[in-house]
Design a protein around this motif. Structure first.
Motif, PDB file in Angstrom:
ATOM      1  N   LYS A 176      20.690  32.230  34.561  1.00 48.25           N
ATOM      2  CA  LYS A 176      21.485  31.054  34.940  1.00 48.25           C
ATOM      3  C   LYS A 176      22.601  30.815  33.929  1.00 48.25           C
ATOM      4  N   PRO A 193      20.179  31.608  40.021  1.00 51.01           N
ATOM      5  CA  PRO A 193      19.615  32.952  40.195  1.00 51.01           C
ATOM      6  C   PRO A 193      18.105  32.899  40.418  1.00 51.01           C
ATOM      7  N   ASP A 253      28.381  37.635  36.201  1.00 50.12           N
ATOM      8  CA  ASP A 253      28.174  39.039  36.550  1.00 50.12           C
ATOM      9  C   ASP A 253      29.478  39.585  37.124  1.00 50.12           C
ATOM     10  N   PRO A 298      20.862  40.951  36.675  1.00 47.06           N
ATOM     11  CA  PRO A 298      20.579  40.028  37.780  1.00 47.06           C
ATOM     12  C   PRO A 298      20.296  40.793  39.067  1.00 47.06           C
ATOM     13  N   ASP A 326      21.533  37.204  43.730  1.00 49.28           N
ATOM     14  CA  ASP A 326      22.073  36.164  42.850  1.00 49.28           C
ATOM     15  C   ASP A 326      23.572  35.998  43.025  1.00 49.28           C
ATOM     16  N   ARG A 327      24.235  36.975  43.604  1.00 52.12           N
ATOM     17  CA  ARG A 327      25.679  36.925  43.786  1.00 52.12           C
ATOM     18  C   ARG A 327      26.082  36.284  45.116  1.00 52.12           C
ATOM     19  N   ARG A 376      23.739  31.156  45.795  1.00 51.19           N
ATOM     20  CA  ARG A 376      23.203  31.243  44.438  1.00 51.19           C
ATOM     21  C   ARG A 376      24.286  31.454  43.372  1.00 51.19           C
ATOM     22  N   GLY A 377      25.450  31.887  43.777  1.00 51.49           N
ATOM     23  CA  GLY A 377      26.506  32.182  42.815  1.00 51.49           C
ATOM     24  C   GLY A 377      27.830  31.573  43.210  1.00 51.49           C
ATOM     25  N   LEU A 435      26.539  32.876  37.944  1.00 57.17           N
ATOM     26  CA  LEU A 435      25.192  32.760  38.494  1.00 57.17           C
ATOM     27  C   LEU A 435      24.702  31.327  38.309  1.00 57.17           C
TER      28      LEU A 435
END
Length: 639
Positions: free
Chosen positions: A200, A194, A204, A170, A174-175, A179-180, A191
């Protein structure tokens, strides 16, 4: 490539080394890597992260007396640059930082000399450091030290740690909260939205990519346009802490690649390096090698991993290196060798000694039996015995050591009775050694395999909401997130009951005895039962229960016999462990071995029950991973 010119340019605030294959730019005199130019890519490193950028050595430290494993973060910046070597074959730069009372409380009290080395014709560079605590320095705790590389976010997307642990990763964005979704701790993020939809629903977590010292030799990232690899190669474990089974971080999302020398991960406070005021200490960390490779066709980009492995093997064969200029790094003629043969004597298995095949044999600073797994100031040197139990350990630095060993298939640790002194050029044949593992009687029954891990036990499928696709149908299935929560799913009302001779530990023994979450989001202790039958009982004899633990985190293991409520219990470990291996997806941490005397008067003819209670219950990560359990009856040794 051998004809490429090696050059150094020292500027007011930068220093540049170039060998015609790559160009390395560092700050002057700080020694922070600002740029790695290679194969048409202007800079492999990211310089626009909010916090950490480029490549750097750092450490985390605490004041003396602290019991915490995290303290003050310190990106190590030098105050003096010196060109140590500059010729047509090699450039070696030194960035030093002295300590004095004017920076007390702001910097760790260490003299630090960081070195960067580039060789002619080499597709990479080396780095090592000399850390020194002088007699007039105050005490402090060194929690962590490492080299970190923050690679370009829009360039490196594929990560490789081993043949079966590599994948597209990722993106760091995304984190982010939009988004996360952070899970039980900040490192673990679900996620939700993402940038690349394929990720998705995945989790992570950097700890899912940890690796044991014995296996952590090369890892890194691949770029596909152009096809370029960035690899961190560690040719020796001698400067790492905690022995061959100690785990640590490798590479992870950002994209980040790490060379870690000291941490408490998977061990706890025992592996914090604690210095007393006036204690004199010096250690060389590294060198490690940063290797860059490339291919012409992006369809062949994944072959860069195979090339990196081959390069790693060559670096290992070249150890100890001949080129480091510091006299603190000992060359091959300043080191020694030890050899011998290890046998196991267990007369309840065989009257004759048993070959200690695949035993781990090592030299570490003098200490108690098994102390090597908590040792963090000195050097360690390990190898594995062959099928005959014979071993050779080469390139040992001079000094005084104990010889230690552990043997797959047998509980406990071996320690040679006398300290060993290694001198330059020595080759010591220590002869045949006999390891007598703990044993008082014949085996009545056993659960598991004595291999210092919980890998053979039942590891459940993860909650479908918390998947890492890499570990689906993977040998390391224990690296999935949230497996501790699966215990309550599988045992919603009652705890685990295991019947000897009926149940199969591979299917019926959960890999970790953890706490149980209650409806009010609290946690309660758990009690497992082992049921076994006795046709006859030696009422006057003493039975022995061996409990080998692969990990413990803030746990209190209590043993009761045939009465779950009796107090005091037959055995209580007290509060033990801080390795956090359950939360960090490890299958082992610090090894523990307990031998519990069970009076025959507490056993009965017919069905007996052993109650194992993990009595601490304030968090989901408290618990025990068993390695192996054995019940021994009173008996006479085979003659």
């Amino acid at each position: 490539m051998k004809g490429c010119v090696l050059s150094t340019s020292v500027q007011e605030d930068l220093v540049v080394i170039d060998n015609g294959i790559l160009q390395l730019t560092l700050t002057n005199p700080g020694g922070i890597i600002r740029s790695i130019q290679y194969n048409g890519i202007e800079n492999l490193l990211e310089l626009h992260n909010q916090d950490l950028n480029g490549g750097f050595w750092d450490l985390n430290w605490s004041e003396a007396g602290s019991s915490k494993t995290r303290g003050k973060f310190d990106t190590i910046e030098g105050t003096k640059l010196e060109v140590i070597v500059e010729n047509e074959e090699q450039v070696e730069l030194s960035f030093t930082r002295m300590w004095d009372a004017s920076v007390q409380g702001e910097q760790a009290p260490l003299f630090i000399d960081r070195r960067f080395v580039m060789l002619r014709g080499s597709s990479g560079f080396y780095s090592y450091a000399i850390f020194e605590h002088l007699k007039d320095f105050p005490g402090f705790n060194l929690n962590t030290t490492r080299i970190a590389f923050m690679l370009k976010k829009d360039t490196f997307h594929y990560m490789a740690i081993s043949d079966n642990r590599q994948r597209y990763m990722p993106l760091p964005d995304d984190r982010l909260p939009e988004r996360g979704q952070q899970l039980a701790y900040p490192e673990a993020v679900l996620l939700v939205d993402p940038i690349e939809p394929e990720f998705k629903g995945e989790v992570d977590d950097k700890y899912q990519y940890s690796c044991e010292n014995k296996d952590n030799q090369v890892h890194g990232w691949i770029c596909f346009d152009p096809p370029v690899g960035f690899w961190q190669i560690t040719p020796s474990n001698e400067f790492r802490t905690g022995g061959p089974f100690k785990q640590d971080l490798t590479s992870h999302v950002n994209p980040t690649t790490l060379a870690i020398f000291v941490t408490s991960h998977y061990a706890g406070e025992d592996l914090v390096v604690k210095f007393q005021s006036g204690e004199v200490w010096k250690k060389v960390l590294g060198p490690v090698f940063i290797y860059l490779n490339s291919v012409l066709d992006r369809d062949d980009a994944l072959s860069l991993w195979d090339d990196a492995k081959e390069k790693m093997k060559k670096e290992v064969q070249s150890w100890p290196y001949s080129f480091p200029a510091s006299t603190d790094f000992k060359k091959s003629d300043q080191r020694g060798t030890i050899r011998g043969k290890l046998m196991v004597q267990d007369r309840y298995i065989n009257n004759d000694p048993i070959l200690a095949e695949a035993a781990y044999v090592g030299l570490a600073p003098p200490g108690d039996v098994g102390s090597w797994q908590r040792e963090c100031k000195g050097y360690q040197f390990w190898n594995t015995a062959d099928e005959n139990g014979s071993f050779v350990i080469n390139n040992i630095q001079t000094g005084d050591y104990n010889l230690y060993a552990c043997v797959p298939g047998f509980i406990g640790d071996y320690k040679y009775e006398s300290p060993l002194t290694i001198l330059p050029g020595c080759d010591i044949d220590i002869g045949e050694l006999i390891f007598e593992p703990p044993r008082d009687g014949p085996t009545m029954w056993e659960i598991g395999i004595p291999d210092r891990t919980a890998e053979e036990f039942y590891v459940p499928d993860p909650n479908p909401k918390y998947i890492n696709k890499l570990y689906v149908n993977h040998p390391d299935r224990f690296r999935q997130y949230g497996l501790w929560e699966r215990y309550a799913d599988l045992y919603p009302d009652k705890d685990l009951v295991y019947t000897v001779g009926v149940d199969d530990y591979r299917k019926d023994w959960f890999f970790a005895q953890v706490t149980r979450k209650t409806d009010d989001n609290a946690y309660k202790s758990t009690t497992w039962q082992i049921k076994f039958n006795l046709d006859n009982v030696d009422q006057a004899g003493t039975y022995i229960l061996r409990l080998a633990l692969a990990s413990a985190h803030n746990s209190n293991l209590q043993v009761r016999i045939n009465d779950p409520d009796v107090n005091p219990p037959v055995f209580s470990s007290g509060v033990i462990g801080a390795d956090n291996a359950i939360a960090r997806h490890g299958i082992r941490g610090i090894y523990w071995l307990f031998s519990v005397d069970v009076p025959g008067s507490q056993l009965i003819q017919g069905e007996n029950t052993i109650y194992l209670t993990q009595a601490k219950s304030s968090s989901p990560f408290q618990g025990i991973m068993y390695d192996y359990i054995r019940m021994e009856s009173p008996g006479v040794v085979n003659s």
